[in-house]
Design an enzyme around this catalytic site. Sequence first.
Site, short mmCIF file in Angstrom:
data_model
loop_
_atom_site.label_atom_id
_atom_site.label_comp_id
_atom_site.label_asym_id
_atom_site.label_seq_id
_atom_site.Cartn_x
_atom_site.Cartn_y
_atom_site.Cartn_z
N SER A 158 30.40 25.95 -48.43
CA SER A 158 31.05 27.13 -49.00
C SER A 158 30.53 27.48 -50.39
CB SER A 158 32.57 26.92 -49.06
OG SER A 158 32.86 25.76 -49.82
N ASP A 194 39.09 26.19 -58.50
CA ASP A 194 40.28 25.60 -57.85
C ASP A 194 40.17 24.07 -57.82
OD1 ASP A 194 38.22 25.24 -56.09
OD2 ASP A 194 39.08 26.41 -54.45
N HIS A 252 35.62 24.50 -55.87
CA HIS A 252 34.62 25.57 -55.84
C HIS A 252 34.30 26.04 -57.27
CE1 HIS A 252 36.58 25.68 -51.83
NE2 HIS A 252 35.32 25.78 -51.45
#
Length: 233
Positions: free
Chosen positions: A14, A186, A189
């Site tokens: 991601s 967070d 990330h």
Amino acid sequence: RLLLWPRVVLFGDSITEFSFQENGWGAFLAERLVRKCDVVNRGLSGYNTRWAKLILPRLISKSTGAESTVAVTIFFGANDSALKDLNPKQHVPLEEYAANLKSMIQYLKSVDITEDRIILITPPPLQESAWEKECLAKGDKLNRRNATTGEYAQACVQVARDCGTDVLDLWTLMQKNQDFSSYLSDGLHLSTQGNSFLAAQLWSRLDKKLSALPWLLPYWREVDHRNPEASLL
């Protein structure tokens, strides 16, 4: 004749998939390289090296642009290092993680992408309290630990040494600045600041590899407007 732009392939989880968002590190590279090569995002949110190893040959092969691939980043570990008992789906044991990275490098070399064109990136550090909030919001317990992520980062650095590739040790570099939480959105990330940190670190390595690439097509002022064919074909 067809003009082919060389490619830089960003392969990862991601953190790579999101890198084309506004202020993302991938977008930064694409902007810097726009008249020299295409930056191709092959980020797959949630993926680990066990899955990545299987799909890499479907993304890059001799018939699909391996010869035009001038650099590849391999950026996994944030999911592999998830705790086995709390996140068995994404977790990959440390030794297997290292073996998977090696096998991806060997595969790329088999399609003539040499080790000097490969950059491994370690997972960034984990800010546990922020990530715990994210986990609790989903009804889960904290499913990653920064010390564990560090072991995977170390393994990634060692693979790069063994295989002769470049490596960007994000886990270590980000923690040189005592409080690294500003680099993360967070806890896991990258934040805008984390994106620009990674972009700058990666650019210094990529620029060395790609500085010899020509600028594609002439600057508009250099086009002979009376005879454009002479400049453009």
